[in-house]
Design an enzyme around this catalytic site. Structure first.
Site, PDB file in Angstrom:
ATOM      1  N   GLU A  50       0.875  -1.170   0.000  1.00  0.00           N
ATOM      2  CA  GLU A  50       0.000   0.000   0.000  1.00  0.00           C
ATOM      3  C   GLU A  50       0.911   1.219   0.000  1.00  0.00           C
ATOM      4  O   GLU A  50       2.000   1.193   0.589  1.00  0.00           O
ATOM      5  CB  GLU A  50      -0.930   0.010   1.209  1.00  0.00           C
ATOM      6  CG  GLU A  50      -1.904  -1.161   1.263  1.00  0.00           C
ATOM      7  CD  GLU A  50      -2.775  -1.291   0.032  1.00  0.00           C
ATOM      8  OE1 GLU A  50      -3.157  -0.236  -0.540  1.00  0.00           O
ATOM      9  OE2 GLU A  50      -3.073  -2.426  -0.360  1.00  0.00           O
TER      10      GLU A  50
ATOM     11  N   ASP B  64      -5.040  -8.225   1.541  1.00  0.00           N
ATOM     12  CA  ASP B  64      -4.922  -8.550   0.121  1.00  0.00           C
ATOM     13  C   ASP B  64      -3.994  -9.749  -0.083  1.00  0.00           C
ATOM     14  O   ASP B  64      -4.252 -10.609  -0.930  1.00  0.00           O
ATOM     15  CB  ASP B  64      -4.409  -7.350  -0.664  1.00  0.00           C
ATOM     16  CG  ASP B  64      -5.480  -6.286  -0.874  1.00  0.00           C
ATOM     17  OD1 ASP B  64      -6.654  -6.539  -0.529  1.00  0.00           O
ATOM     18  OD2 ASP B  64      -5.147  -5.197  -1.384  1.00  0.00           O
TER      19      ASP B  64
ATOM     20  N   HIS C 135      -7.870  -3.315  -0.090  1.00  0.00           N
ATOM     21  CA  HIS C 135      -6.791  -2.328  -0.050  1.00  0.00           C
ATOM     22  C   HIS C 135      -6.053  -2.292   1.290  1.00  0.00           C
ATOM     23  O   HIS C 135      -5.300  -1.346   1.560  1.00  0.00           O
ATOM     24  CB  HIS C 135      -7.290  -0.927  -0.428  1.00  0.00           C
ATOM     25  CG  HIS C 135      -7.911  -0.861  -1.782  1.00  0.00           C
ATOM     26  ND1 HIS C 135      -7.202  -1.090  -2.947  1.00  0.00           N
ATOM     27  CD2 HIS C 135      -9.194  -0.638  -2.176  1.00  0.00           C
ATOM     28  CE1 HIS C 135      -8.009  -0.992  -3.992  1.00  0.00           C
ATOM     29  NE2 HIS C 135      -9.228  -0.731  -3.551  1.00  0.00           N
TER      30      HIS C 135
ATOM     31  N   ASP D  15       3.432  -3.506  -8.238  1.00  0.00           N
ATOM     32  CA  ASP D  15       4.229  -3.537  -7.001  1.00  0.00           C
ATOM     33  C   ASP D  15       5.728  -3.622  -7.277  1.00  0.00           C
ATOM     34  O   ASP D  15       6.522  -2.858  -6.704  1.00  0.00           O
ATOM     35  CB  ASP D  15       3.796  -4.726  -6.126  1.00  0.00           C
ATOM     36  CG  ASP D  15       2.350  -4.653  -5.723  1.00  0.00           C
ATOM     37  OD1 ASP D  15       2.057  -4.215  -4.601  1.00  0.00           O
ATOM     38  OD2 ASP D  15       1.499  -5.045  -6.550  1.00  0.00           O
TER      39      ASP D  15
END
Length: 312
Positions: free
Chosen positions: A127, A287, A282, A224
């Site tokens: 995140e 996740d 999120h 990512d």
């Protein structure tokens, strides 16, 4: 030597329907081996409602039953689906019926997964700082990794840290609403450089830096490890470890397995596999748990995970 390996060198009696009552009552299945072309990945059987082929989950030699569990399963399924070779064909409908009657743990103990190419999968989902319009540069604020055993597809270890942003140290209301991360969760936390050092220490402690151990990261998309981590490391002048440079994009893996692209990511994949969403969308760690659950379900269906990223 595994049952699958023995199948290439030894002739074992083929399991027929007549064998099942005696074998199951004895508590273990006997002697059925698939052809060499299917021994390592299981037996494909007819598709489920999604149009995808399923793995016949009960491969003898690896599965063990009790007569009690068998009698319970028969009450749930009736005389459901016995193939000509005698292997019960538990399609997704049957699996859901069993799960609804509390067979989750029992099924997990009985069902072997096909051999994967990796000893461990490292499930990762960052995140980052965000706003509307988007702020630049974005910075990682949650760094979770789940170590997933490639043989059992179970979580063995967890790395989870929050990260102090330095360029935009104050989280925006939009970021907090989206991720659930409040300012107090990142204030005073280690910097990205410090977190990366601790990741390396964790990798070493878990034996993941051993050259004889094959592991690979798994993410929901390429962002990512193709964009976020290398971008922030470049901005801060930090090196990117080699183990972050190859990964499996779960969206691509899912599309290979199911024949459709999950436009809405985890939500579509969970829906397509009839899975309940775990935790909060999120949230990085939640996740990761959803990714791991989806991977386990695809592996149960016979899917073999492969690297999807291209070399840097």
């Amino acid at each position: 030597m595994s049952a699958g390996e023995r199948a290439f060198g030894e002739k074992k009696p083929r399991l027929t329907p007549a064998h099942w009552p005696k074998a199951l009552a004895a508590g273990s299945a006997v002697g059925y081996h698939a052809r060499p072309s299917t021994a390592s990945v299981g037996v494909r059987v007819r598709g489920d409602a999604s149009g995808c082929s399923m793995l016949a989950p009960l491969q003898t030699g690896a599965a063990r039953f009790s007569s009690y569990l068998l009698s319970r399963a028969r009450k749930v399924l009736g005389s459901h689906l016995l193939s000509p070779c005698g292997v019960p064909e538990l399609c997704s409908i049957s699996t859901r019926k069993l799960a609804a009657h509390g067979f989750g743990a029992a099924m997990a103990a009985m069902v072997p997964f096909p051999p994967q190419r990796y000893h461990y999968f490292l499930v990762l989902d960052f995140e980052a700082t965000c706003d509307k319009p988007q702020i630049h540069p974005q910075e990682i604020i949650e760094f979770p990794i789940l170590k997933l055993n490639g043989r059992t597809m179970e979580i063995e270890s967890t790395f989870h840290m929050y990260v102090q942003p330095v360029v935009h140290p104050q989280l925006t209301p939009f970021c907090t609403e989206l991720t659930g991360i409040i300012q107090a969760m990142v204030d005073g936390q280690p910097s990205l450089q410090q977190v990366l050092e601790r990741v390396d220490e964790w990798m070493a402690k878990e034996g993941l830096l051993d050259p004889n151990v094959k592991s690979i990261f798994v993410t929901c998309g390429d962002w990512d490890l193709k964009v976020m981590l290398p971008g922030q490391c470049h901005y801060l002048g930090l090196p990117v470890a080699d183990y972050f440079k190859q990964w499996i994009n779960l969206k691509k893996a899912y599309s290979f397995a199911m024949g459709c692209w999950p436009k809405n990511g985890l939500l579509d994949m969970n829906k397509g596999l009839s899975l309940q969403h775990i935790g909060r969308p999120h949230s990085g760690i939640d996740d990761c748990k959803n990714i791991a659950n989806i991977m386990k379900t695809l592996a149960y269906r016979g899917f073999i995970f492969k690297q999807t990223s291209k070399p840097f």
